[in-house]
Design a protein around this motif. Structure first.
Motif, PDB file in Angstrom:
ATOM      1  N   THR A   1       0.811  -1.212   0.000  1.00  0.00           N
ATOM      2  CA  THR A   1       0.000   0.000   0.000  1.00  0.00           C
ATOM      3  C   THR A   1       0.844   1.261   0.000  1.00  0.00           C
ATOM      4  O   THR A   1       0.613   2.192  -0.789  1.00  0.00           O
ATOM      5  CB  THR A   1      -0.942  -0.004   1.223  1.00  0.00           C
ATOM      6  N   GLU A   2       1.823   1.322   0.855  1.00  0.00           N
ATOM      7  CA  GLU A   2       2.596   2.544   1.004  1.00  0.00           C
ATOM      8  C   GLU A   2       3.607   2.747  -0.117  1.00  0.00           C
ATOM      9  O   GLU A   2       4.279   3.786  -0.159  1.00  0.00           O
ATOM     10  CB  GLU A   2       3.287   2.555   2.367  1.00  0.00           C
ATOM     11  N   GLN A   3       3.732   1.776  -1.015  1.00  0.00           N
ATOM     12  CA  GLN A   3       4.623   1.916  -2.158  1.00  0.00           C
ATOM     13  C   GLN A   3       3.895   2.466  -3.390  1.00  0.00           C
ATOM     14  O   GLN A   3       4.519   2.673  -4.440  1.00  0.00           O
ATOM     15  CB  GLN A   3       5.250   0.569  -2.508  1.00  0.00           C
ATOM     16  N   GLN A   4       2.599   2.691  -3.266  1.00  0.00           N
ATOM     17  CA  GLN A   4       1.859   3.240  -4.394  1.00  0.00           C
ATOM     18  C   GLN A   4       2.360   4.660  -4.699  1.00  0.00           C
ATOM     19  O   GLN A   4       2.847   5.354  -3.809  1.00  0.00           O
ATOM     20  CB  GLN A   4       0.355   3.241  -4.086  1.00  0.00           C
ATOM     21  N   PRO A   5       2.239   5.091  -5.950  1.00  0.00           N
ATOM     22  CA  PRO A   5       2.852   6.355  -6.363  1.00  0.00           C
ATOM     23  C   PRO A   5       2.372   7.562  -5.546  1.00  0.00           C
ATOM     24  O   PRO A   5       1.171   7.725  -5.319  1.00  0.00           O
ATOM     25  CB  PRO A   5       2.425   6.485  -7.827  1.00  0.00           C
ATOM     26  N   PHE A   6       3.352   8.357  -5.106  1.00  0.00           N
ATOM     27  CA  PHE A   6       3.069   9.591  -4.360  1.00  0.00           C
ATOM     28  C   PHE A   6       2.200   9.316  -3.123  1.00  0.00           C
ATOM     29  O   PHE A   6       1.324  10.112  -2.778  1.00  0.00           O
ATOM     30  CB  PHE A   6       2.379  10.625  -5.255  1.00  0.00           C
ATOM     31  N   TYR A   7       2.443   8.187  -2.477  1.00  0.00           N
ATOM     32  CA  TYR A   7       1.605   7.798  -1.342  1.00  0.00           C
ATOM     33  C   TYR A   7       1.636   8.842  -0.231  1.00  0.00           C
ATOM     34  O   TYR A   7       0.606   9.108   0.399  1.00  0.00           O
ATOM     35  CB  TYR A   7       2.041   6.443  -0.790  1.00  0.00           C
ATOM     36  N   SER A   8       2.769   9.441   0.028  1.00  0.00           N
ATOM     37  CA  SER A   8       2.865  10.416   1.116  1.00  0.00           C
ATOM     38  C   SER A   8       1.966  11.625   0.869  1.00  0.00           C
ATOM     39  O   SER A   8       1.493  12.258   1.813  1.00  0.00           O
ATOM     40  CB  SER A   8       4.317  10.877   1.290  1.00  0.00           C
ATOM     41  N   VAL A   9       1.716  11.931  -0.391  1.00  0.00           N
ATOM     42  CA  VAL A   9       0.862  13.074  -0.740  1.00  0.00           C
ATOM     43  C   VAL A   9      -0.604  12.679  -0.766  1.00  0.00           C
ATOM     44  O   VAL A   9      -1.476  13.411  -0.284  1.00  0.00           O
ATOM     45  CB  VAL A   9       1.275  13.658  -2.101  1.00  0.00           C
ATOM     46  N   PHE A  10      -0.885  11.502  -1.325  1.00  0.00           N
ATOM     47  CA  PHE A  10      -2.274  11.098  -1.563  1.00  0.00           C
ATOM     48  C   PHE A  10      -2.711   9.928  -0.684  1.00  0.00           C
ATOM     49  O   PHE A  10      -3.648   9.205  -1.035  1.00  0.00           O
ATOM     50  CB  PHE A  10      -2.451  10.722  -3.039  1.00  0.00           C
ATOM     51  N   SER A  11      -2.081   9.752   0.458  1.00  0.00           N
ATOM     52  CA  SER A  11      -2.412   8.605   1.316  1.00  0.00           C
ATOM     53  C   SER A  11      -3.881   8.610   1.725  1.00  0.00           C
ATOM     54  O   SER A  11      -4.505   7.553   1.835  1.00  0.00           O
ATOM     55  CB  SER A  11      -1.522   8.600   2.557  1.00  0.00           C
ATOM     56  N   LEU A  12      -4.446   9.785   1.953  1.00  0.00           N
ATOM     57  CA  LEU A  12      -5.865   9.870   2.338  1.00  0.00           C
ATOM     58  C   LEU A  12      -6.752   9.272   1.261  1.00  0.00           C
ATOM     59  O   LEU A  12      -7.699   8.526   1.549  1.00  0.00           O
ATOM     60  CB  LEU A  12      -6.243  11.324   2.602  1.00  0.00           C
ATOM     61  N   PHE A  13      -6.442   9.575  -0.001  1.00  0.00           N
ATOM     62  CA  PHE A  13      -7.239   9.044  -1.106  1.00  0.00           C
ATOM     63  C   PHE A  13      -7.016   7.538  -1.274  1.00  0.00           C
ATOM     64  O   PHE A  13      -7.957   6.791  -1.533  1.00  0.00           O
ATOM     65  CB  PHE A  13      -6.890   9.757  -2.408  1.00  0.00           C
ATOM     66  N   TYR A  14      -5.769   7.096  -1.147  1.00  0.00           N
ATOM     67  CA  TYR A  14      -5.483   5.671  -1.269  1.00  0.00           C
ATOM     68  C   TYR A  14      -6.182   4.865  -0.180  1.00  0.00           C
ATOM     69  O   TYR A  14      -6.618   3.736  -0.404  1.00  0.00           O
ATOM     70  CB  TYR A  14      -3.979   5.427  -1.183  1.00  0.00           C
ATOM     71  N   ARG A  15      -6.285   5.425   1.014  1.00  0.00           N
ATOM     72  CA  ARG A  15      -6.856   4.693   2.151  1.00  0.00           C
ATOM     73  C   ARG A  15      -8.375   4.811   2.226  1.00  0.00           C
ATOM     74  O   ARG A  15      -9.061   3.860   2.591  1.00  0.00           O
ATOM     75  CB  ARG A  15      -6.241   5.200   3.452  1.00  0.00           C
ATOM     76  N   TYR A  16      -8.907   5.979   1.896  1.00  0.00           N
ATOM     77  CA  TYR A  16     -10.340   6.213   2.119  1.00  0.00           C
ATOM     78  C   TYR A  16     -11.084   6.656   0.855  1.00  0.00           C
ATOM     79  O   TYR A  16     -12.242   7.071   0.937  1.00  0.00           O
ATOM     80  CB  TYR A  16     -10.538   7.284   3.197  1.00  0.00           C
ATOM     81  N   GLY A  17     -10.439   6.565  -0.300  1.00  0.00           N
ATOM     82  CA  GLY A  17     -11.085   7.045  -1.518  1.00  0.00           C
ATOM     83  C   GLY A  17     -12.397   6.362  -1.828  1.00  0.00           C
ATOM     84  O   GLY A  17     -13.282   6.949  -2.462  1.00  0.00           O
ATOM     85  N   GLY A  18     -12.565   5.119  -1.383  1.00  0.00           N
ATOM     86  CA  GLY A  18     -13.832   4.425  -1.611  1.00  0.00           C
ATOM     87  C   GLY A  18     -15.011   5.107  -0.945  1.00  0.00           C
ATOM     88  O   GLY A  18     -16.154   5.010  -1.418  1.00  0.00           O
TER      89      GLY A  18
END
Length: 366
Positions: free
Chosen positions: A46-63
């Motif tokens: 999960t944390e290796q996804q592109p630009f994770y530090s910037v878009f972590s909120l979207f990666y985690r809760y975008g659903g």
């Protein structure tokens, strides 16, 4: 409550911008699709996804942005259409034509595109990409905008369209509520309570009912406040309450997010629209293309997966930042083209055709 429309201008650019950002949040959430093994989630760092530090909120809760879509719809429909329906200024046929022309052409086009792409993908890999139930039965459900009414056996075709399917039911419930109920706000509270008791059973429909009518009630509240207090103070109080709510409850309690925080956020943004408008006008185009970006991103994912499988040794390339930048560039460009050259012309043509038929019917009866 009188003069509902007077508390806001004809268009709230800040809500358009919010809708556009929410659509892109779903795309970030679905980045995990590239690591599926057929319809089964694969190993995802999960944390290796592109630009994770910037878009972590979207990666985690975008659903969760889908619930925000429902709340936005409820707020906007109660605001712009509620009293027109109640006062019979907007007929059922007119309402149907407006909604059908808005959602159906692109839904049908992307359904056809995904059906073709899934056929290619299945022949190439031996299984479907993410959503496996792509048979004749689920084709019929999708054609009739019913893939999320509880009749389905699982996820099918352009999976994100499930929320559009639920929206159709919400449109019908909204129209019946405002046309035939003398107490639409009270009935909305009852619908919210029933959906909350059932949730998370029948997740898709109950989430839609719950979020849509919470958003609608949110409009009623903010309109009531703005008619009785200075806009500045209403905005300050709602923004403060919104910030406090997110700080206290935002992380781990989804029902509170859906019932309170999303509607409160929409209310605060609407109340502060004058302050937000200079920036929001520059971002409102994201709202214009939000429907296209929402429905186009999955077929583009199938194409991207096919190309990567053809030309790269594995899917790990989707951890590279350039793949995210390229994908979003293509998606946004395609969405702009689709909105300008497909959505708007089809919507205009269908509305002209529908209203002409409606007018001819009225003349014939006379």
């Amino acid at each position: 409550m009188n003069q509902h429309l007077s508390v806001f201008p004809k268009r709230l650019y800040a809500l358009d911008a919010l809708r556009g950002i929410a659509a892109l949040a779903v795309v970030f959430w679905h980045w995990q699709h590239f690591f599926f093994q057929g319809a089964v989630p694969g190993e995802l760092q999960t944390e290796q996804q592109p630009f994770y530090s910037v878009f972590s909120l979207f990666y985690r809760y975008g659903g969760d942005a889908v619930a925000l879509f429902f709340s936005l719809s409820g707020f906007i429909f109660f605001w712009l259409s509620g009293h027109a329906v109640a006062q019979r200024k907007l007929t059922g046929k007119q309402f149907f034509i407006e909604r059908f022309s808005r959602i159906y052409p692109l839904h049908l086009a992307t359904f056809g595109a995904v059906a073709l792409l899934q056929t290619v993908y299945t022949r190439y890999t031996g299984n479907a990409f993410v959503y496996p139930f792509n048979d004749l039965y689920h084709s019929v459900l999708n054609i009739f905008l019913a893939p999320a009414w509880g009749l389905e056996q699982g996820w099918s075709f352009n999976g994100p369209a499930w929320s559009i399917s639920v929206e159709v039911l919400l449109y019908a419930a909204f129209f019946l509520l405002w046309r035939y109920s003398p107490f639409p706000t009270l009935v909305s509270f009852l619908l919210i309570a029933v959906a909350a008791c059932i949730f998370p059973a029948q997740y898709k429909i109950t989430l839609g009912v719950f979020s849509f009518f919470c958003g609608g009630v949110g409009y009623v509240w903010v309109a009531w406040l703005l008619q009785r207090a200075p806009t500045r103070w209403v905005g300050i109080c709602l923004a403060t309450g919104c910030a406090a709510g997110w700080w206290l409850f935002g992380a781990d309690q989804p029902l509170i997010r859906f019932a309170l925080l999303f509607p409160l956020t929409i209310m605060a943004i609407a109340a502060c629209h004058q302050l937000l408008e200079p920036l929001a006008r520059r971002l409102a185009w994201l709202g214009d293309i939000s429907y296209a970006s929402y429905l186009l991103h999955f077929p583009l994912q199938i194409i991207a997966a096919l190309l990567v499988d053809k030309f790269f040794p594995g899917r790990n390339v989707f951890y590279q930042p350039w793949t995210l930048l390229l994908f979003f560039s293509v998606l946004i460009g395609a969405s702009l083209i689709c909105h300008r050259w497909f959505e708007r012309p089809m919507q205009q043509w269908l509305r002209q055709f529908g209203h002409k038929r409606l007018a001819n019917g009225v003349i014939a009866r006379q």
